[in-house]
Every structure is written in structure tokens, then in C-alpha cells.
Design an enzyme around this catalytic site. Structure first.
Site, mmCIF file in Angstrom:
data_model
loop_
_atom_site.group_PDB
_atom_site.id
_atom_site.type_symbol
_atom_site.label_atom_id
_atom_site.label_comp_id
_atom_site.label_asym_id
_atom_site.label_seq_id
_atom_site.Cartn_x
_atom_site.Cartn_y
_atom_site.Cartn_z
ATOM 1 N N ALA A 71 0.826 -1.211 0.000
ATOM 2 C CA ALA A 71 0.000 0.000 0.000
ATOM 3 C C ALA A 71 0.854 1.251 0.000
ATOM 4 O O ALA A 71 1.975 1.277 0.530
ATOM 5 C CB ALA A 71 -0.915 -0.006 1.226
ATOM 6 N N GLY A 116 0.907 -5.686 0.705
ATOM 7 C CA GLY A 116 -0.019 -5.823 -0.412
ATOM 8 C C GLY A 116 0.651 -6.271 -1.696
ATOM 9 O O GLY A 116 -0.003 -6.859 -2.559
ATOM 10 N N GLU A 119 0.668 -9.905 -1.432
ATOM 11 C CA GLU A 119 -0.711 -10.375 -1.571
ATOM 12 C C GLU A 119 -1.143 -10.418 -3.035
ATOM 13 O O GLU A 119 -1.911 -11.304 -3.433
ATOM 14 C CB GLU A 119 -1.652 -9.496 -0.745
ATOM 15 C CG GLU A 119 -1.483 -9.729 0.748
ATOM 16 C CD GLU A 119 -2.298 -8.782 1.605
ATOM 17 O OE1 GLU A 119 -3.092 -9.255 2.411
ATOM 18 O OE2 GLU A 119 -2.129 -7.545 1.438
ATOM 19 N N GLU A 139 2.589 -6.163 7.821
ATOM 20 C CA GLU A 139 1.573 -5.172 8.185
ATOM 21 C C GLU A 139 1.482 -4.901 9.678
ATOM 22 O O GLU A 139 1.239 -3.771 10.097
ATOM 23 C CB GLU A 139 0.200 -5.611 7.650
ATOM 24 C CG GLU A 139 0.007 -5.390 6.152
ATOM 25 C CD GLU A 139 0.443 -6.574 5.313
ATOM 26 O OE1 GLU A 139 0.056 -6.650 4.145
ATOM 27 O OE2 GLU A 139 1.199 -7.436 5.843
#
Length: 265
Positions: A71, A116, A119, A139
């Protein structure tokens, strides 16, 4: 399929017959996923999903140091709680759009794939890394949890206990260890993730387009079901292929000792 840009930072490129590259192209930010970039990923995946000519998609990066660092925390730092809440469905949609692509997907992980970014790779069917790769879900070290599917996809790859250790420790895992843990499926020498992933995609794309999509559907839908239910999912997928033009062409080509010319229907 033609080369197409989605917003400033995502591009879809034809690589070879029936293979597409979905390129993360925000190099100055190491492909940090902003709100705008998330919307572009979603739009690009919608276009890929609707294109019957694409048999395999490879997710790559234009950055020489990172696949994706997750992110955009600079953007996140500027958002109010209300703005962050409104952003959440759009961010989530980006990851879901990769996960839901109907054709086989490969991630070519070069450099950092964190949070992310990892991910996005986990949302693909196969992860091809190279020796530069470093992966992880850090995270909790910044006060959040994986929110792009990491808490669900990682244990499906490596088991609940190993996933817990990796998520709770927030540690970064280099390529060779990542291969041993099952976090990635192949490690190419040097910085050759993209080349290795595209070569694998080319091999896959030589097979029946209908068969590839049906096999992925059976694998995805059947995972986690009890065996009886999973076999019903497989049977439904088999029926999709068994009465298709691809099945007729595949059998004919086998008997005539030639390469199939798949109709893809």
C-alpha cells in the site's frame, strides 16, 4: 489483444500467442498501490477477464528493485478515518480482481514483494521469483493486518502455523528460504523472474484455453470442500470441456499426430 494502459501506472501487453503481461508500472514509488493504481488494476483485470483470446496472464513489474512494496503509506498517512473507510472497498476490489481472473495467472517476483505486493502475488496461481526476491507480510509492524487476502491465502499455501509465524513476526523472507517454505514455487537464477515466468506461461498457453479455465475453476472452487463436494465441482468442470470444440480438436490432433489448433470455445 493490443497493448493498453489503464490509468498512469498499469499496462497490459501482449507477450505471445494467448499470453498477456499485466505490468505494474509505477517505478518511482516501487509500485506502491495508491487509490488510483488500485482502480487501474481492477480495470485491467476486467479487460483481461473479458478477452477470450488470453489463456495465461503474467503479473510483472517495470521496477528493477521491487515487484510491489504494498500500500501507498504516504497516501494512507494523508487520509482521515472516513476517507480510509471509503477507500477500503476499492483497494479490496483490486486484489479480488487478480484472484478472480478466470485464466491461469503467474506472478514474476523480482526484488521486494511486501505487504499488499506479496498479496498480489499470492492471488496468482503460481509465483515465480528470482534470487533478488524478498517477500513478506509486515503489516502488523505498522499497526494493521494483511488486508488484501494475506491472512487467508498464505495459510492455504504454507499451513496455519507457518502463516501465523510469518504474519506475527512481520519478517521478510529471502528467495531461497521462501522457496523452502513454499512461499514461492520456483526461483530463477539471477534476476530472471520475468523471463522464467513468461517461459512457463508460454508452455501453459500451448494447451486448451477451455481446459485451462475449467481446470482453474475446479481447483479454486474445490479447494477446502470435502472430497465428495469437490468431485462434483470437478465433474461440472469436466462437462464444460468434454462437449467443447477444444476437446474435439484435441482428440483429433492427437490421433493425427499434429499440433492442435484450439478454437477456444
Amino acid at each position: 489483444m493490443v497493448e493498453q494502459r489503464f490509468g498512469q501506472w498499469v499496462e497490459v501487453r501482449p507477450h505471445a500467442r494467448r499470453v498477456a503481461e499485466l505490468v505494474l508500472d509505477r517505478p518511482k514509488a516501487m509500485n506502491a498501490v495508491s487509490s488510483e493504481m488500485a482502480a487501474s488494476i481492477t480495470a485491467a483485470c476486467a479487460a483481461l477477464a473479458a478477452d477470450p483470446e488470453i489463456s495465461v496472464t503474467v503479473l510483472t513489474s517495470s521496477n528493477d528493485k521491487a515487484f510491489c512494496v504494498g500500500a501507498d503509506l504516504k497516501e494512507r498517512n494523508s487520509l482521515s478515518d472516513a476517507e480510509l473507510g471509503r477507500q477500503r472497498p476499492h483497494a479490496r476490489a483490486a486484489y479480488t480482481s487478480v484472484l478472480d481472473l478466470p485464466m491461469p495467472t503467474l506472478a514474476a517476483v523480482h526484488g521486494y514483494a511486501l505487504g499488499g505486493g506479496f498479496e498480489l502475488a499470492l492471488a496468482c496461481d503460481v509465483i515465480v521469483a528470482d534470487e533478488t526476491a524478498v517477500v513478506g507480510l509486515p503489516e502488523v509492524s505498522v499497526g494493521v493486518i494483511p488486508g488484501g487476502g494475506g491472512t487467508q491465502l498464505l495459510p492455504r499455501r504454507v499451513g496455519a502455523a507457518r502463516a501465523a509465524e510469518l504474519i506475527f513476526s512481520a519478517r521478510r523472507v529471502p528467495a531461497v528460504e521462501a522457496l523452502g517454505l513454499g512461499l514461492v514455487d520456483e526461483v530463477a537464477t539471477g534476476d530472471g523472474a520475468r523471463e522464467a515466468a513468461l517461459a512457463m506461461a508460454d508452455r501453459m498457453a500451448g494447451n486448451s484455453p477451455v481446459g485451462l479455465r475449467a481446470a482453474k475453476r475446479a481447483l479454486r472452487l474445490g479447494h477446502g470442500m470435502d472430497l465428495k463436494a469437490g468431485l462434483e465441482v470437478e465433474d461440472a468442470a469436466w462437462r464444460t470441456v468434454a462437449f467443447s470444440g477444444d476437446r474435439a480438436e484435441g482428440v483429433a490432433a492427437f490421433n493425427e499426430k499434429r499440433t492442435p489448433d484450439w478454437p477456444g470455445q
